[in-house]
Design a protein around this motif. Sequence first.
Motif, PDB file in Angstrom:
ATOM      1  N   ALA A  38       0.792  -1.245   0.046  1.00 19.94           N
ATOM      2  CA  ALA A  38      -0.039   0.046   0.069  1.00 19.94           C
ATOM      3  C   ALA A  38       1.040   1.189   0.037  1.00 19.94           C
ATOM      4  CB  ALA A  38      -0.914  -0.008   1.017  1.00 19.94           C
ATOM      5  N   GLU A  43       1.450   8.068  -1.989  1.00 19.40           N
ATOM      6  CA  GLU A  43       1.654   9.258  -2.627  1.00 19.40           C
ATOM      7  C   GLU A  43       0.525   9.527  -3.583  1.00 19.40           C
ATOM      8  OE1 GLU A  43       5.925   7.693  -2.367  1.00 19.40           O
ATOM      9  OE2 GLU A  43       6.341   9.944  -2.694  1.00 19.40           O
ATOM     10  N   ARG A  50      -2.621   0.102   7.211  1.00 17.76           N
ATOM     11  CA  ARG A  50      -2.491   0.034   8.568  1.00 17.76           C
ATOM     12  C   ARG A  50      -2.467   1.563   9.000  1.00 17.76           C
ATOM     13  NH1 ARG A  50      -1.044  -4.575   6.665  1.00 17.76           N
ATOM     14  NH2 ARG A  50      -1.783  -6.389   7.911  1.00 17.76           N
ATOM     15  N   PHE A 174      -9.426 -11.503   4.342  1.00 15.62           N
ATOM     16  CA  PHE A 174      -8.592 -12.123   5.399  1.00 15.62           C
ATOM     17  C   PHE A 174      -9.062 -13.682   5.483  1.00 15.62           C
ATOM     18  CE2 PHE A 174      -6.051  -8.750   6.399  1.00 15.62           C
ATOM     19  CZ  PHE A 174      -6.627  -7.984   6.191  1.00 15.62           C
ATOM     20  N   THR A 201       5.556  -1.874   1.624  1.00 23.25           N
ATOM     21  CA  THR A 201       4.811  -2.886   2.433  1.00 23.25           C
ATOM     22  C   THR A 201       5.497  -2.958   3.988  1.00 23.25           C
ATOM     23  OG1 THR A 201       4.133  -5.118   2.634  1.00 23.25           O
ATOM     24  CG2 THR A 201       6.248  -4.878   1.376  1.00 23.25           C
ATOM     25  N   SER A 202       4.742  -3.228   4.739  1.00 26.46           N
ATOM     26  CA  SER A 202       5.115  -3.349   6.168  1.00 26.46           C
ATOM     27  C   SER A 202       5.421  -4.917   6.300  1.00 26.46           C
ATOM     28  CB  SER A 202       3.800  -3.142   7.136  1.00 26.46           C
ATOM     29  OG  SER A 202       2.671  -4.082   6.798  1.00 26.46           O
ATOM     30  N   ASN A 226      11.244   1.957   1.931  1.00 24.31           N
ATOM     31  CA  ASN A 226      10.154   2.341   2.767  1.00 24.31           C
ATOM     32  C   ASN A 226      10.603   3.661   3.876  1.00 24.31           C
ATOM     33  OD1 ASN A 226       8.255   2.077   5.107  1.00 24.31           O
ATOM     34  ND2 ASN A 226       8.041   0.159   4.562  1.00 24.31           N
ATOM     35  N   ASN A 228       9.760   4.017   6.844  1.00 21.40           N
ATOM     36  CA  ASN A 228       9.816   3.430   7.886  1.00 21.40           C
ATOM     37  C   ASN A 228      10.229   2.010   8.026  1.00 21.40           C
ATOM     38  OD1 ASN A 228       8.028   5.775   9.111  1.00 21.40           O
ATOM     39  ND2 ASN A 228       6.540   4.768   7.725  1.00 21.40           N
TER      40      ASN A 228
HETATM   41  P1  OAD Z   1       0.477  -1.361   5.306  1.00 16.76           P
HETATM   42  O1  OAD Z   1      -0.382  -0.167   5.536  1.00 16.76           O
HETATM   43  O2  OAD Z   1       0.666  -2.628   6.267  1.00 16.76           O
HETATM   44  O3  OAD Z   1       2.013  -1.100   5.214  1.00 16.76           O
HETATM   45  C1  OAD Z   1       2.164   0.023   4.346  1.00 16.76           C
HETATM   46  C2  OAD Z   1       3.645   0.482   4.357  1.00 16.76           C
HETATM   47  O4  OAD Z   1       4.103   1.515   3.581  1.00 16.76           O
HETATM   48  C3  OAD Z   1       4.378   0.960   5.752  1.00 16.76           C
HETATM   49  O5  OAD Z   1       5.383  -0.050   5.923  1.00 16.76           O
HETATM   50  C4  OAD Z   1       4.526   2.310   5.505  1.00 16.76           C
HETATM   51  O6  OAD Z   1       5.849   2.588   6.267  1.00 16.76           O
HETATM   52  C5  OAD Z   1       5.155   2.294   3.950  1.00 16.76           C
HETATM   53  N1  OAD Z   1       4.905   3.597   3.300  1.00 16.76           N
HETATM   54  C6  OAD Z   1       4.001   4.630   3.638  1.00 16.76           C
HETATM   55  N2  OAD Z   1       4.185   5.511   2.763  1.00 16.76           N
HETATM   56  C7  OAD Z   1       5.183   5.214   1.877  1.00 16.76           C
HETATM   57  C8  OAD Z   1       5.473   5.753   0.605  1.00 16.76           C
HETATM   58  N3  OAD Z   1       5.351   6.942   0.298  1.00 16.76           N
HETATM   59  N4  OAD Z   1       6.721   4.867   0.039  1.00 16.76           N
HETATM   60  C9  OAD Z   1       6.942   3.815   0.584  1.00 16.76           C
HETATM   61  N5  OAD Z   1       6.633   3.098   1.473  1.00 16.76           N
HETATM   62  C10 OAD Z   1       5.447   3.984   2.159  1.00 16.76           C
HETATM   63  O7  OAD Z   1       0.246  -1.929   3.688  1.00 16.76           O
HETATM   64  P2  OAD Z   1       0.915  -3.479   3.174  1.00 16.76           P
HETATM   65  O8  OAD Z   1       2.198  -3.789   3.596  1.00 16.76           O
HETATM   66  O9  OAD Z   1       0.427  -3.517   1.871  1.00 16.76           O
HETATM   67  O10 OAD Z   1      -4.058  -7.642   2.812  1.00 16.76           O
HETATM   68  O11 OAD Z   1      -0.202  -4.355   3.827  1.00 16.76           O
HETATM   69  C11 OAD Z   1      -0.411  -5.850   3.221  1.00 16.76           C
HETATM   70  C12 OAD Z   1      -1.638  -6.485   3.319  1.00 16.76           C
HETATM   71  O12 OAD Z   1      -2.059  -6.210   4.585  1.00 16.76           O
HETATM   72  C13 OAD Z   1      -2.803  -5.612   2.313  1.00 16.76           C
HETATM   73  O13 OAD Z   1      -2.693  -6.183   1.073  1.00 16.76           O
HETATM   74  C14 OAD Z   1      -3.883  -6.161   3.010  1.00 16.76           C
HETATM   75  C15 OAD Z   1      -3.648  -6.076   4.451  1.00 16.76           C
HETATM   76  O14 OAD Z   1      -4.131  -7.054   5.385  1.00 16.76           O
HETATM   77  C16 OAD Z   1      -5.272  -7.994   2.170  1.00 16.76           C
HETATM   78  O15 OAD Z   1      -6.078  -7.358   2.106  1.00 16.76           O
HETATM   79  C17 OAD Z   1      -5.447  -9.612   2.180  1.00 16.76           C
END
Ligand code: OAD
Length: 257
Positions: A38, A43, A50, A174, A201-202, A226, A228
């Motif tokens: 995400a 941006e 999250r 989920f 991605t986190s 990332n 963070n």
């Molecule tokens: P998260 O919301 O868990 O993590 C988003 C990550 O993006 C975080 O580590 C932020 O630090 C980072 N971030 C924020 N802004 C950013 C930027 N401008 N450039 C780069 N990174 C940035 O989202 P996901 O990791 O995608 O699953 O979550 C994975 C899955 O968890 C999703 O696909 C969803 C959720 O449960 C399902 O829906 C099945």
Amino acid sequence: MGSNKWGRTEVSFEKPRFDPGFVSALRDARHVCVLTGAGISAESGVPTFRDAQQGLWAKYDPHQLATPEAFEENPELLWRWYRWRRDLVAEANPNPGHLALAQLAELVPRLTLVTQNVDGLHQRAGSRGVIEFHGNLFDDRCYAEGCIIVHDQQAEVPVCPNCGANLRPGVVWFGEAIPENALNESFAAAADCDIFLSIGTSSFVYPAAGLADIASENRAIVAEINPNPTQHAATYDFAIAGNAGVALPKLLESIAT
Ligand code: OAD
């Protein structure tokens, strides 16, 4: 994570250049595998998973809402939530991070792009063959048969024209399995690549978060982008602390020079 000849380098984005070892490895890469989350759409104005839910939906926990049980219990609520997300994404545009990945695919012999995102922004940026690990927000599927249904129904809860079951958004909820093709293609790409980029991605949610391990176990160089650093950053070969929309275009500049 296997170590490699560069060891583990914390590449702070504040420095004007990326680690030369990382740049030359990317420039010489045979196959780059990219996993996005995400964060790469942040941006573009699409809230990350999250981040706190916005406004009307602040009181709902996505982990409770994005489930088959919640859909069976209240399909009307689910459809309102997904229509809200569709409207949000429809107003968003690909950002320089999405565009840079589409350009990177033209600069390396092979690039496999796996995304956890369901927003379709990579495709709108020009990326082709995107592997949608968690489906696509804009697909509607029959809840009973699983097939994608194209329709123009305006009903609050559209129904399948074949069997009458409710239609559902074509995203993975989920507790649901990853589409088999997406899983197999992603695992194969992670095992074959020589560079693995984990972007925005986190890395909490498996099996997507396990792709980096597969890459590393197969001697690939693993890097994350990332702002963070994740809990895996210290085990990756490179960790680039920065926003994807800024770091990726600069990374392209670095390999083009
Ligand atoms: P998260 O919301 O868990 O993590 C988003 C990550 O993006 C975080 O580590 C932020 O630090 C980072 N971030 C924020 N802004 C950013 C930027 N401008 N450039 C780069 N990174 C940035 O989202 P996901 O990791 O995608 O699953 O979550 C994975 C899955 O968890 C999703 O696909 C969803 C959720 O449960 C399902 O829906 C099945």
